[in-house]
Design an enzyme around this catalytic site. Sequence first.
Site, PDB file in Angstrom:
ATOM      1  N   LYS A   1       0.850  -1.189   0.000  1.00 40.93           N
ATOM      2  CA  LYS A   1       0.000   0.000   0.000  1.00 40.93           C
ATOM      3  C   LYS A   1       0.884   1.235   0.000  1.00 40.93           C
ATOM      4  O   LYS A   1       2.026   1.179   0.464  1.00 40.93           O
ATOM      5  CB  LYS A   1      -0.891   0.018   1.255  1.00 40.93           C
ATOM      6  CG  LYS A   1      -2.118   0.902   1.113  1.00 40.93           C
ATOM      7  CD  LYS A   1      -3.244   0.213   0.369  1.00 40.93           C
ATOM      8  CE  LYS A   1      -4.434   1.116   0.165  1.00 40.93           C
ATOM      9  NZ  LYS A   1      -5.581   0.380  -0.376  1.00 40.93           N
TER      10      LYS A   1
ATOM     11  N   GLY B   1     -20.156   7.551   2.815  1.00 41.40           N
ATOM     12  CA  GLY B   1     -19.017   7.907   1.952  1.00 41.40           C
ATOM     13  C   GLY B   1     -19.450   7.821   0.503  1.00 41.40           C
ATOM     14  O   GLY B   1     -19.637   6.720  -0.019  1.00 41.40           O
ATOM     15  N   TYR B   2     -19.640   9.002  -0.136  1.00 38.42           N
ATOM     16  CA  TYR B   2     -20.153   8.980  -1.508  1.00 38.42           C
ATOM     17  C   TYR B   2     -19.027   9.290  -2.488  1.00 38.42           C
ATOM     18  O   TYR B   2     -19.091  10.225  -3.283  1.00 38.42           O
ATOM     19  CB  TYR B   2     -21.320   9.969  -1.649  1.00 38.42           C
ATOM     20  CG  TYR B   2     -22.346   9.542  -2.672  1.00 38.42           C
ATOM     21  CD1 TYR B   2     -23.101   8.392  -2.487  1.00 38.42           C
ATOM     22  CD2 TYR B   2     -22.563  10.283  -3.823  1.00 38.42           C
ATOM     23  CE1 TYR B   2     -24.039   8.000  -3.427  1.00 38.42           C
ATOM     24  CE2 TYR B   2     -23.509   9.890  -4.772  1.00 38.42           C
ATOM     25  CZ  TYR B   2     -24.237   8.749  -4.559  1.00 38.42           C
ATOM     26  OH  TYR B   2     -25.163   8.345  -5.484  1.00 38.42           O
ATOM     27  N   GLY B   3     -17.960   8.474  -2.441  1.00 40.99           N
ATOM     28  CA  GLY B   3     -16.850   8.614  -3.372  1.00 40.99           C
ATOM     29  C   GLY B   3     -16.952   7.532  -4.435  1.00 40.99           C
ATOM     30  O   GLY B   3     -18.060   7.069  -4.753  1.00 40.99           O
TER      31      GLY B   3
ATOM     32  N   GLY C   1     -18.584   4.255  -2.884  1.00 42.25           N
ATOM     33  CA  GLY C   1     -19.939   4.503  -2.382  1.00 42.25           C
ATOM     34  C   GLY C   1     -20.924   4.822  -3.491  1.00 42.25           C
ATOM     35  O   GLY C   1     -22.012   4.231  -3.569  1.00 42.25           O
TER      36      GLY C   1
HETATM   37  P1  NAD Z   1     -12.923   8.325  -2.519  1.00 36.79           P
HETATM   38  O1  NAD Z   1     -11.912   9.326  -2.128  1.00 36.79           O
HETATM   39  O2  NAD Z   1     -13.391   8.291  -3.927  1.00 36.79           O
HETATM   40  O3  NAD Z   1     -14.232   8.482  -1.590  1.00 36.79           O
HETATM   41  C1  NAD Z   1     -14.245   8.536  -0.199  1.00 36.79           C
HETATM   42  C2  NAD Z   1     -15.524   9.231   0.226  1.00 36.79           C
HETATM   43  O4  NAD Z   1     -15.689   9.084   1.626  1.00 36.79           O
HETATM   44  C3  NAD Z   1     -15.565  10.742  -0.062  1.00 36.79           C
HETATM   45  O5  NAD Z   1     -16.804  11.073  -0.634  1.00 36.79           O
HETATM   46  C4  NAD Z   1     -15.441  11.377   1.326  1.00 36.79           C
HETATM   47  O6  NAD Z   1     -16.123  12.603   1.408  1.00 36.79           O
HETATM   48  C5  NAD Z   1     -16.103  10.334   2.169  1.00 36.79           C
HETATM   49  N1  NAD Z   1     -15.737  10.356   3.595  1.00 36.79           N
HETATM   50  C6  NAD Z   1     -14.514  10.398   4.149  1.00 36.79           C
HETATM   51  N2  NAD Z   1     -14.630  10.399   5.504  1.00 36.79           N
HETATM   52  C7  NAD Z   1     -15.948  10.326   5.771  1.00 36.79           C
HETATM   53  C8  NAD Z   1     -16.712  10.271   6.952  1.00 36.79           C
HETATM   54  N3  NAD Z   1     -16.135  10.282   8.153  1.00 36.79           N
HETATM   55  N4  NAD Z   1     -18.063  10.195   6.849  1.00 36.79           N
HETATM   56  C9  NAD Z   1     -18.663  10.169   5.660  1.00 36.79           C
HETATM   57  N5  NAD Z   1     -17.989  10.211   4.505  1.00 36.79           N
HETATM   58  C10 NAD Z   1     -16.660  10.290   4.568  1.00 36.79           C
HETATM   59  O7  NAD Z   1     -12.328   6.917  -2.055  1.00 36.79           O
HETATM   60  P2  NAD Z   1     -12.734   5.455  -2.542  1.00 36.79           P
HETATM   61  O8  NAD Z   1     -11.775   5.025  -3.571  1.00 36.79           O
HETATM   62  O9  NAD Z   1     -14.194   5.403  -2.810  1.00 36.79           O
HETATM   63  O10 NAD Z   1     -12.397   4.619  -1.233  1.00 36.79           O
HETATM   64  C11 NAD Z   1     -13.288   4.532  -0.129  1.00 36.79           C
HETATM   65  C12 NAD Z   1     -12.891   3.348   0.732  1.00 36.79           C
HETATM   66  O11 NAD Z   1     -12.917   2.156  -0.069  1.00 36.79           O
HETATM   67  C13 NAD Z   1     -11.478   3.411   1.327  1.00 36.79           C
HETATM   68  O12 NAD Z   1     -11.469   2.778   2.578  1.00 36.79           O
HETATM   69  C14 NAD Z   1     -10.661   2.588   0.344  1.00 36.79           C
HETATM   70  O13 NAD Z   1      -9.479   2.069   0.921  1.00 36.79           O
HETATM   71  C15 NAD Z   1     -11.664   1.496   0.015  1.00 36.79           C
HETATM   72  N6  NAD Z   1     -11.402   0.778  -1.230  1.00 36.79           N
HETATM   73  C16 NAD Z   1     -11.325   1.457  -2.424  1.00 36.79           C
HETATM   74  C17 NAD Z   1     -11.106   0.730  -3.586  1.00 36.79           C
HETATM   75  C18 NAD Z   1     -11.081   1.378  -4.938  1.00 36.79           C
HETATM   76  O14 NAD Z   1     -11.027   0.651  -5.951  1.00 36.79           O
HETATM   77  N7  NAD Z   1     -11.162   2.689  -5.034  1.00 36.79           N
HETATM   78  C19 NAD Z   1     -10.914  -0.664  -3.536  1.00 36.79           C
HETATM   79  C20 NAD Z   1     -11.022  -1.312  -2.310  1.00 36.79           C
HETATM   80  C21 NAD Z   1     -11.278  -0.569  -1.158  1.00 36.79           C
END
Ligand code: NAD
Length: 414
Positions: free
Chosen positions: A102, A214-216, A219
């Site tokens: 990582k 978490g709407y990223g 989400g």
């Molecule tokens: P991202 O940056 O696209 O989205 C993260 C979202 O979470 C953002 O909208 C942010 O505003 C929100 N957020 C952060 N803290 C928060 C809180 N306390 N309450 C509510 N919302 C909150 O990131 P992502 O790529 O979607 O990753 C999200 C999670 O999924 C992480 O833990 C990451 O390690 C995991 N993950 C991601 C992937 C991938 O392919 N992107 C794969 C496996 C796991």
Amino acid sequence: MNPYNMALKQLAIAGKKLNLNEDTLEMLKYPKRVFTVYIPVELVNGKTKVFTGYRVQHNNARGPMKGGIRYHPDVTLDEVTALSIWMTWKCSVVGIPYGGAKGGVVCNPKEMSVNEIERLTRGYTRAISDYIGPMVDIPAPDVNTSSREMAWIMDEYSKAVGYNCPAVVTGKPLNLGGSEGREEATSLGLVYTVQEAVKHKNIDLKDAAIVVQGYGNVGWNAAKIFHDIGSKVIAASDTKGVVYNRQGINPYKLRDYKKKTGTVKGFEGTEAISEEELFELETDIFVPAALENQITKDNAGAMRAKIIAEGANGPTTPEADKILHTNEVLVIPDILANAGGVSVSYFEWVQNLQNYYWAKEEVNTRLKRLMTKAFNNIYEMTRKHGVDMRTAALMYAVDNVCNTMQSRGSLDKK
Ligand code: NAD
């Protein structure tokens, strides 16, 4: 809870169940290599700022190491180490031939210009380029990084080695050797595991209620896929607020609104509720898709979800796990539920190495097969050993890694 302590606690639980000896556990606790790099970046105001970055390579018994890169002001070495350990287990759970790694850079991309982010990404790549590579360690996107950053990494690494090397990184744009389906793979994989889980909970996904924290990337894509199969997204949140409507929220419109305003907060036709209330909502499925340490001993007891599908890594503490298990909440653990991302990353890497590209249907069919098999394998273990799904997944993953280490001669006995 410190995420590294959390990862160690989980390892101890699985180790005890597997009867692993002390020496083996000691070996698995530590990463193989840790890199701390300092990246000077010229800012738009003409000044230079030095950013701190990490790359942690935990274990490569099963293959080259694999794991995303996170950009966040709260990144710490302990967090990146925990995430690298979870990557080792995740690749093992779904049976893809990778170890775990990582990366993270302490920065706030929301306060940086695109040029600054590009210079940071290229600087970070140059700093670690001697230690990554298609057969060594293959980065991917994570929080606050996307296909844009992966393109810069591919370009910078290719310049360093002197030839085009798309297989050094996954999650790339399609025109640089990215895979069809990678963008939504984590969420689609998660939905595939939920489709299996509901069979044991008497839930019909066609009118199930879904809550997303978490709407990223993870989400929003999960909300979209659930919506498209007929489920109702009743609440969603980000760092700025929580929106709720029992009748359902249109995830596409919510995504467009967030793109425009930078938050889900204030979305038309929704009620604002507190973060605390979000966790207490009565729902069929709860998807934590933000960061670590969200479901703790303080809120786990009040949760009324039937299934928790962990999109985020490390969202649930071990104390919360115990409470949820007692309350018969089915938790599909991160190392299984969100493994779709790394699985399609693996497909992308395979396509890059072969220089032969697959259609989206092929990617998704393979993903479904892999996730469904992994879910049923781990679910079967919960029955056999009388444990929750996280413990079963960890037991399977750790045992698998130990067996490989033993076959290679790097471990005398388990
Ligand atoms: P991202 O940056 O696209 O989205 C993260 C979202 O979470 C953002 O909208 C942010 O505003 C929100 N957020 C952060 N803290 C928060 C809180 N306390 N309450 C509510 N919302 C909150 O990131 P992502 O790529 O979607 O990753 C999200 C999670 O999924 C992480 O833990 C990451 O390690 C995991 N993950 C991601 C992937 C991938 O392919 N992107 C794969 C496996 C796991």
